[in-house]
Design an enzyme around this catalytic site. Structure first.
Site, short mmCIF file in Angstrom:
data_model
loop_
_atom_site.label_atom_id
_atom_site.label_comp_id
_atom_site.label_asym_id
_atom_site.label_seq_id
_atom_site.Cartn_x
_atom_site.Cartn_y
_atom_site.Cartn_z
N TYR A 97 -68.29 15.65 -17.68
CA TYR A 97 -69.05 15.31 -18.88
C TYR A 97 -69.80 16.57 -19.29
CZ TYR A 97 -72.52 13.09 -21.92
OH TYR A 97 -73.34 12.76 -22.99
N ASP A 126 -70.52 5.63 -22.37
CA ASP A 126 -71.87 5.61 -22.97
C ASP A 126 -72.68 4.43 -22.45
OD1 ASP A 126 -74.06 6.27 -24.51
OD2 ASP A 126 -73.32 5.26 -26.31
N ASP A 179 -65.00 14.22 -21.19
CA ASP A 179 -65.61 14.52 -22.47
C ASP A 179 -66.04 15.98 -22.44
OD1 ASP A 179 -67.21 14.81 -24.69
OD2 ASP A 179 -68.59 13.20 -24.20
N ASP A 226 -67.75 5.16 -31.24
CA ASP A 226 -68.07 6.12 -30.20
C ASP A 226 -66.75 6.61 -29.59
OD1 ASP A 226 -70.31 7.49 -28.99
OD2 ASP A 226 -69.77 6.53 -27.13
N HIS A 227 -66.66 6.79 -28.28
CA HIS A 227 -65.46 7.33 -27.65
C HIS A 227 -64.42 6.24 -27.42
CE1 HIS A 227 -67.19 11.31 -26.45
NE2 HIS A 227 -68.31 10.61 -26.52
N GLU A 279 -70.62 9.57 -18.67
CA GLU A 279 -71.87 9.07 -19.25
C GLU A 279 -72.16 7.65 -18.75
OE1 GLU A 279 -74.42 9.56 -23.39
OE2 GLU A 279 -72.23 9.65 -23.49
N ASN A 314 -66.88 17.69 -25.12
CA ASN A 314 -67.87 17.90 -26.18
C ASN A 314 -67.55 19.10 -27.07
OD1 ASN A 314 -70.05 16.14 -26.81
ND2 ASN A 314 -70.81 16.37 -24.72
N ASP A 329 -62.39 14.69 -26.38
CA ASP A 329 -62.05 14.25 -25.03
C ASP A 329 -60.63 14.73 -24.72
OD1 ASP A 329 -64.35 12.05 -24.43
OD2 ASP A 329 -63.73 11.96 -26.53
#
Length: 274
Positions: A128, A9, A167, A265-266, A44, A169, A240
């Site tokens: 991603y 990110d 990722d 976050d991740h 990202e 999603n 992920d």
């Protein structure tokens, strides 16, 4: 070999900002450095069209020495400084790095979402996956993407085994998020997205975390930043993944999350495979 995958990110923020979040990100990078991975996949990155700056590269080499780097950034007419992927791999290897177009709809092929390393006897690919968006505004395009990405993985798998990471999603099953009942119409847990991921697995790929850990619950890879208590309460999602070609599933030694401390976050993932 050991692989690490992480949606960072914003690589720029992680490397150059003085914010508390950036400091936490750098702590995670230090942890990754200590794990001595052969390949590190970043999603990202949010880098400019030209990729990492000279300053970025200097910092990366200081923190993660002995790695070569390849990347793919978002290019016009897609949004600038958006999405993007990167690979770092030990300088003892010489894979071929490509940023393929998979036939994604809208500007998705221009957003730097897929990056692939070809080694002598396998492919490693970094993705991603597009988010379906608020109010599911991008869900129709996301469904097309899932089909195109599945077909791309299958085309690689026809030539040699594949390790796919990134990722995706999507939380595939109800055990892959803390609150499934209230999220059936949320991006990342719609029936359409879950079905798209199922079709990827059915095309000949194994979810390595489930292969190793079975139906264990409460293990997630992402916690919403907008909810300050999401990580403390472990109200997370597993979105992920490391996937491998079915014929390599039994070569997997470890597939797990890396502890990212207080950073929300991740969190990074680690895969070890013979």
């Amino acid at each position: 070999m050991k692989f690490i995958s992480w949606n960072i990110d914003s690589l720029n923020a992680a490397l150059t900002s003085d914010s508390n979040r950036a400091q936490l990100s750098r702590m995670v990078l230090d942890r990754i450095d200590g794990m001595d991975a052969d390949v590190i996949a970043i999603q990202e990155t949010k880098l400019p069209v030209g990729g990492p700056s000279k300053k970025h590269l200097e910092i990366i080499r200081q923190r993660l020495p002995h790695y070569k780097i390849c990347w793919r950034s978002s290019t016009p007419p897609a949004r600038k400084g958006y999405a993007g992927t990167m690979f770092l791999y030990k300088d003892i290897y010489n894979p071929t790095c490509t940023g393929p177009d998979i036939g994604g709809p809208d500007t998705m092929d221009l957003e730097g979402r897929v990056l692939t390393l070809e080694f002598d006897d396998f492919y490693a690919t970094n993705v991603y996956t597009p988010n379906a968006g608020s109010a599911l505004s991008r869900l129709p395009e996301r469904q097309i993407w899932d089909v195109k990405y599945r077909d791309y993985l299958r085309s690689l798998d026809d030539k040699k085994p594949v390790i796919a990471m990134g990722d995706f999603n999507v939380a595939h099953k109800e055990i892959d998020l803390a609150n499934p009942d209230s999220n059936h119409f949320s991006a990342g847990f719609t029936d359409e997205e879950r079905e798209g991921f199922s079709h990827i697995l059915e095309a000949g790929f194994t979810d390595t975390f489930r292969h190793i850990h079975g139906d264990v619950e409460g293990v997630y890879s992402w916690w919403a930043q907008r909810v300050p208590t999401s990580k403390i309460n472990n109200s997370g999602w597993r979105i992920d993944y490391f996937l491998v070609s079915d014929r390599w599933a039994d070569r997997v030694v470890e597939s797990n999350m890396v502890d990212s401390g207080d950073r929300q976050d991740h969190t990074p993932l680690v895969l070890e495979i013979h």
